[in-house]
Scaffold this motif. Structure first.
Motif, PDB file in Angstrom:
ATOM      1  N   GLY A  48       0.784  -1.226   0.000  1.00  0.00           N
ATOM      2  CA  GLY A  48       0.000   0.000   0.000  1.00  0.00           C
ATOM      3  C   GLY A  48       0.810   1.266   0.000  1.00  0.00           C
ATOM      4  N   GLN A  49       2.147   1.158  -0.134  1.00  0.00           N
ATOM      5  CA  GLN A  49       3.007   2.342  -0.013  1.00  0.00           C
ATOM      6  C   GLN A  49       3.889   2.551  -1.249  1.00  0.00           C
ATOM      7  OE1 GLN A  49       3.067   4.593   3.018  1.00  0.00           O
ATOM      8  NE2 GLN A  49       1.089   3.596   2.719  1.00  0.00           N
ATOM      9  N   TRP A  50       4.847   1.665  -1.460  1.00  0.00           N
ATOM     10  CA  TRP A  50       5.779   1.859  -2.574  1.00  0.00           C
ATOM     11  C   TRP A  50       6.431   0.545  -2.971  1.00  0.00           C
ATOM     12  CZ3 TRP A  50       7.161   3.927   2.334  1.00  0.00           C
ATOM     13  CH2 TRP A  50       8.177   3.233   2.993  1.00  0.00           C
ATOM     14  N   SER A  51       7.076   0.564  -4.129  1.00  0.00           N
ATOM     15  CA  SER A  51       7.973  -0.509  -4.559  1.00  0.00           C
ATOM     16  C   SER A  51       9.235   0.143  -5.117  1.00  0.00           C
ATOM     17  CB  SER A  51       7.318  -1.402  -5.619  1.00  0.00           C
ATOM     18  OG  SER A  51       7.061  -0.665  -6.803  1.00  0.00           O
ATOM     19  N   LEU A  52      10.369  -0.555  -4.963  1.00  0.00           N
ATOM     20  CA  LEU A  52      11.662  -0.012  -5.390  1.00  0.00           C
ATOM     21  C   LEU A  52      12.487  -1.137  -5.995  1.00  0.00           C
ATOM     22  CD1 LEU A  52      13.901   2.198  -5.425  1.00  0.00           C
ATOM     23  CD2 LEU A  52      14.455   1.502  -3.079  1.00  0.00           C
ATOM     24  N   GLY A  95       5.081  13.384  -3.010  1.00  0.00           N
ATOM     25  CA  GLY A  95       5.055  11.972  -3.367  1.00  0.00           C
ATOM     26  C   GLY A  95       6.252  11.248  -2.777  1.00  0.00           C
ATOM     27  N   ILE A  96       6.465   9.996  -3.185  1.00  0.00           N
ATOM     28  CA  ILE A  96       7.576   9.195  -2.687  1.00  0.00           C
ATOM     29  C   ILE A  96       8.857   9.588  -3.410  1.00  0.00           C
ATOM     30  CG2 ILE A  96       7.307   7.282  -4.324  1.00  0.00           C
ATOM     31  CD1 ILE A  96       7.967   6.880  -0.566  1.00  0.00           C
ATOM     32  N   PHE A  97       9.988   9.495  -2.695  1.00  0.00           N
ATOM     33  CA  PHE A  97      11.269   9.928  -3.263  1.00  0.00           C
ATOM     34  C   PHE A  97      12.377   9.033  -2.729  1.00  0.00           C
ATOM     35  CE2 PHE A  97      15.236  12.293  -3.023  1.00  0.00           C
ATOM     36  CZ  PHE A  97      15.339  12.867  -4.279  1.00  0.00           C
ATOM     37  N   PHE A  98      13.208   8.487  -3.612  1.00  0.00           N
ATOM     38  CA  PHE A  98      14.387   7.714  -3.241  1.00  0.00           C
ATOM     39  C   PHE A  98      15.583   8.242  -4.027  1.00  0.00           C
ATOM     40  CE2 PHE A  98      10.999   4.632  -2.331  1.00  0.00           C
ATOM     41  CZ  PHE A  98      11.365   4.194  -1.061  1.00  0.00           C
ATOM     42  N   THR A 120      21.621  10.982 -16.390  1.00  0.00           N
ATOM     43  CA  THR A 120      20.650  11.471 -17.375  1.00  0.00           C
ATOM     44  C   THR A 120      19.253  11.622 -16.797  1.00  0.00           C
ATOM     45  OG1 THR A 120      20.234   9.202 -18.123  1.00  0.00           O
ATOM     46  CG2 THR A 120      21.950  10.444 -19.271  1.00  0.00           C
ATOM     47  N   ARG A 121      19.002  10.975 -15.648  1.00  0.00           N
ATOM     48  CA  ARG A 121      17.668  11.044 -15.058  1.00  0.00           C
ATOM     49  C   ARG A 121      17.781  11.256 -13.556  1.00  0.00           C
ATOM     50  NH1 ARG A 121      15.072   5.550 -17.139  1.00  0.00           N
ATOM     51  NH2 ARG A 121      17.141   4.851 -16.517  1.00  0.00           N
ATOM     52  N   ASN A 122      17.354  12.382 -13.071  1.00  0.00           N
ATOM     53  CA  ASN A 122      17.371  12.683 -11.648  1.00  0.00           C
ATOM     54  C   ASN A 122      16.077  12.182 -10.989  1.00  0.00           C
ATOM     55  OD1 ASN A 122      19.883  14.205 -11.426  1.00  0.00           O
ATOM     56  ND2 ASN A 122      18.854  15.750 -12.672  1.00  0.00           N
ATOM     57  N   PRO A 123      16.148  11.777  -9.713  1.00  0.00           N
ATOM     58  CA  PRO A 123      14.926  11.334  -9.034  1.00  0.00           C
ATOM     59  C   PRO A 123      13.992  12.505  -8.737  1.00  0.00           C
ATOM     60  CG  PRO A 123      16.776  11.413  -7.497  1.00  0.00           C
ATOM     61  CD  PRO A 123      17.346  11.671  -8.856  1.00  0.00           C
ATOM     62  N   ALA A 134      15.120   6.617 -12.431  1.00  0.00           N
ATOM     63  CA  ALA A 134      16.158   7.578 -12.071  1.00  0.00           C
ATOM     64  C   ALA A 134      17.531   6.910 -12.042  1.00  0.00           C
ATOM     65  CB  ALA A 134      15.837   8.198 -10.711  1.00  0.00           C
ATOM     66  N   GLN A 135      18.548   7.719 -11.834  1.00  0.00           N
ATOM     67  CA  GLN A 135      19.918   7.243 -11.708  1.00  0.00           C
ATOM     68  C   GLN A 135      20.584   7.908 -10.510  1.00  0.00           C
ATOM     69  OE1 GLN A 135      21.414   8.359 -15.622  1.00  0.00           O
ATOM     70  NE2 GLN A 135      21.456   6.199 -16.227  1.00  0.00           N
TER      71      GLN A 135
END
Length: 371
Positions: A48-52, A95-98, A120-123, A134-135
């Motif tokens: 119910g929260q996140w996946s990584l 939102g969620i952030f890692f 090339t991709r920031n979170p 992201a990277q």
């Protein structure tokens, strides 16, 4: 040394706490679909929260001329996370952030760090129902396989964490599933001038893939995880004379030759997210790979550059040498008779090289306040 026993009443309380710790991952009742560790392509999910998921890793030859750090290796980590239903309880985050930079440990047990390299991709903060690819750019002092531990609080303020073991040269999930759509962002093969990827053998004294229990790893485990591993059959005691405010638990089948101490006189006061305050490792137990209590002074000195002699502290412990493992200070106690102490001129606070005597180590101990 004499060990004081706790009463049966306190032991009963310990078992009650154990049951509480094993039932859920947090007070909210949310379950973290959690393993001991995750590898590239495996997904950590909190219901119910996140996946990584870490989808790939690339070693890059590029260096930032303005950076203070001088890493032996720099890695670009590709990852993605999905906001299943996370909402910031304070209403601050959108939102969620890692960022994959919480705790990085390299192949030799040394802390890694965020490195100012090109990604090339920031979170970004991912709102509910969205996925962010992201990277992260990571620098390490020792090239090879490494691990990242990520922690995050859920919508109710309960903390969850997971460890990802990153095999350099391992396969990329993005290569298999996403490279056709975005080959320049997810592949682990780029131009030779920019990056290279190669398998690296992890060297002693630290191997994050070994099944052996290493006491140094327990420093990062919460009481909830430790009691879940201990099971119902464990013993309990004060950790040593002079430390009657530290209760220790042990189960030799689960954590061989290891006592894990928490800072309390009543085990019922241990919080599920508390970390060990003290750890004792007796002969036969491992502190980390290659560092086993029972080895001689010279054997340990050959693999632990930070061991520079043993000293007396005037307290309970005998002659002790200090080594640094993964940023943690471990005391290694040696068996030195009183006659040899006098012959070598050992006094409180003065380090003495024990190479000539070459005694065996009898105890490895960690105290969080000393690290």
């Amino acid at each position: 040394m004499t060990i004081k026993k706790l009463t049966a009443i306190v032991l009963t309380g310990a078992l009650l706490l154990l049951t509480a710790c094993s039932d859920s991952d947090s007070g909210s009742g949310r379950k973290s679909k959690k393993k001991d560790y995750y590898t590239i392509g495996e997904t950590w999910t909190v219901d119910g929260q996140w996946s990584l998921t870490i989808t790939g890793v690339t070693e890059t030859a590029e260096r930032n001329e303005y950076a203070d750090e001088k890493p032996a290796a720099v890695y670009i980590v590709d990852y993605e996370y999905t906001n299943i239903g996370y909402e910031d309880e304070d209403g601050i985050a959108k939102g969620i952030f890692f960022d994959m930079e919480d705790t990085i440990i390299d192949s030799n047990g040394v802390m890694g760090y965020s490195y100012p390299g090109d990604v090339t991709r920031n979170p970004n903060e991912a709102p509910i129902g969205s996925t962010c690819k992201a990277q992260a750019c990571i620098g390490v002092d020792n090239a090879g396989d490494f691990r990242i531990t990520e922690s995050h609080y859920d919508s109710d303020g309960d903390e969850h964490s997971a460890t990802f073991l990153i095999e350099v040269g391992g396969s990329s999930a993005d290569e298999k599933s996403d490279s056709a759509a975005q080959p320049t962002e997810t592949t682990t093969t780029t131009t030779a001038e920019a990056t290279t990827t190669k398998p690296v053998t992890t060297l002693a004294p630290y191997d994050i893939y070994d099944d052996t229990v290493y006491a140094n790893d327990l420093i990062y485990e919460t009481a909830d995880d430790i009691f879940a591993e201990l099971g119902d059959d464990f013993s309990m005691d004060f950790i040593s004379v002079g430390q009657e405010n530290i209760i220790a638990v042990e189960n030799d089948d689960v954590y061989p030759n290891t006592k894990i101490g928490f800072y309390t006189m009543d085990i019922q006061n241990i919080g599920t997210l508390d970390f060990p305050y003290a750890i004792h490792v007796t002969p036969g137990g491992y502190i980390t790979e290659g560092v086993q209590v029972g080895m001689t002074y010279n054997e340990l000195k050959a693999i632990c550059p930070s061991l520079e002699g043993a000293t007396l502290d005037g307290g309970t412990f005998g002659p002790t040498a200090w080594i640094n493992i993964d940023g943690n200070a471990w005391g290694i106690e040696f068996d030195v008779s009183q006659a040899d102490r006098e012959r070598l001129g050992m006094t409180v606070g003065v380090a003495v090289d024990l190479s000539e005597l070459n005694p065996k180590s009898t105890l490895g101990y960690y105290i969080s306040s000393l690290s």
